[in-house]
Design a protein around this motif. Structure first.
Motif, PDB file in Angstrom:
ATOM      1  N   HIS A 154      20.680 -44.387  11.630  1.00 37.10           N
ATOM      2  CA  HIS A 154      19.358 -44.499  11.020  1.00 37.10           C
ATOM      3  C   HIS A 154      18.573 -45.665  11.605  1.00 37.10           C
ATOM      4  CE1 HIS A 154      21.724 -47.051   8.003  1.00 37.10           C
ATOM      5  NE2 HIS A 154      20.838 -47.900   8.465  1.00 37.10           N
ATOM      6  N   ASP A 155      17.295 -45.670  11.280  1.00 32.97           N
ATOM      7  CA  ASP A 155      16.426 -46.812  11.547  1.00 32.97           C
ATOM      8  C   ASP A 155      16.181 -47.484  10.213  1.00 32.97           C
ATOM      9  OD1 ASP A 155      16.098 -46.405  14.291  1.00 32.97           O
ATOM     10  OD2 ASP A 155      14.373 -45.091  14.009  1.00 32.97           O
ATOM     11  N   ALA A 156      16.299 -48.812  10.172  1.00 31.76           N
ATOM     12  CA  ALA A 156      16.074 -49.581   8.947  1.00 31.76           C
ATOM     13  C   ALA A 156      14.793 -50.395   9.110  1.00 31.76           C
ATOM     14  CB  ALA A 156      17.257 -50.502   8.668  1.00 31.76           C
ATOM     15  N   HIS A 157      13.844 -50.104   8.247  1.00 27.92           N
ATOM     16  CA  HIS A 157      12.549 -50.779   8.241  1.00 27.92           C
ATOM     17  C   HIS A 157      12.399 -51.561   6.948  1.00 27.92           C
ATOM     18  CE1 HIS A 157      10.661 -48.235  11.464  1.00 27.92           C
ATOM     19  NE2 HIS A 157      11.624 -47.418  11.077  1.00 27.92           N
ATOM     20  N   CYS A 158      11.497 -52.522   6.940  1.00 25.76           N
ATOM     21  CA  CYS A 158      11.091 -53.133   5.687  1.00 25.76           C
ATOM     22  C   CYS A 158      10.254 -52.102   4.943  1.00 25.76           C
ATOM     23  CB  CYS A 158      10.265 -54.393   5.933  1.00 25.76           C
ATOM     24  SG  CYS A 158       9.504 -55.047   4.427  1.00 25.76           S
ATOM     25  N   GLY A 159      10.566 -51.877   3.669  1.00 22.35           N
ATOM     26  CA  GLY A 159       9.826 -50.912   2.871  1.00 22.35           C
ATOM     27  C   GLY A 159       8.433 -51.372   2.508  1.00 22.35           C
ATOM     28  N   ARG A 160       8.143 -52.643   2.693  1.00 26.78           N
ATOM     29  CA  ARG A 160       6.832 -53.188   2.342  1.00 26.78           C
ATOM     30  C   ARG A 160       5.901 -53.228   3.547  1.00 26.78           C
ATOM     31  NH1 ARG A 160       6.896 -58.015  -1.787  1.00 26.78           N
ATOM     32  NH2 ARG A 160       7.708 -56.298  -3.005  1.00 26.78           N
ATOM     33  N   CYS A 161       6.351 -53.841   4.661  1.00 30.39           N
ATOM     34  CA  CYS A 161       5.458 -53.992   5.821  1.00 30.39           C
ATOM     35  C   CYS A 161       5.750 -52.989   6.939  1.00 30.39           C
ATOM     36  CB  CYS A 161       5.507 -55.409   6.378  1.00 30.39           C
ATOM     37  SG  CYS A 161       7.067 -55.870   7.188  1.00 30.39           S
ATOM     38  N   GLY A 162       6.918 -52.328   6.883  1.00 29.35           N
ATOM     39  CA  GLY A 162       7.244 -51.307   7.875  1.00 29.35           C
ATOM     40  C   GLY A 162       7.930 -51.800   9.132  1.00 29.35           C
TER      41      GLY A 162
END
Length: 142
Positions: free
Chosen positions: A77-85
């Motif tokens: 998977h790719d893990a991003h910040c859920g707030r800023c992306g």
């Protein structure tokens, strides 16, 4: 013996753009490259993604673990910040390794990218001007 990626015990700090998600990672990266594939270009919004590969257990989320936005599953998977992306890392190689997005590191790692990969699908508007080796796909196993 120490060298790039072999610094003993040193941990590097990293975080997303807005500071919601923080991590630490051992300065023991096995490899680093600049990936020009269309997926990396889209997830970063850039011409390529500089990344460094390391065993999954050597990366620790220290803040905001529940704030991550995960695209994929437990094996990749790719893990991003859920707030800023911000793209923080990609889980790869059947869930055993992570590719840390080097732009999210706050500290200077001892490793540097050693090649450009997936140049066969690089952005046509971007010219690679350094002397690093270029591969049409993955780096060939040696």
């Amino acid at each position: 013996m120490t060298g790039p990626g072999m610094a003993s015990g040193r941990r590097l700090a990293g975080k997303c753009f807005c500071g919601t998600v923080h991590y630490t990672v051992a300065d023991q990266f096995a490899y680093a490259a600049n990936c020009h594939c269309s997926n990396c270009r889209r997830t970063t919004g850039s011409a390529f993604k500089p990344f460094a590969g390391i065993e999954r257990e050597k990366l620790t989320i220290t803040r905001g673990e529940d704030e991550r936005m995960i695209f994929g599953d437990e094996k990749g998977h790719d893990a991003h910040c859920g707030r800023c992306g911000s793209l923080l890392y990609s889980l790869v190689r059947n869930g055993a390794w992570v590719h840390v997005a080097m732009g999210t590191l706050l500290d200077d790692p001892s490793i540097r990218p050693t090649a450009h990969i997936f140049v066969g699908s690089k952005a046509p508007w971007f010219d690679i001007t350094d002397g690093l080796p270029q591969y049409q796909g993955h780096v060939a196993a040696g």
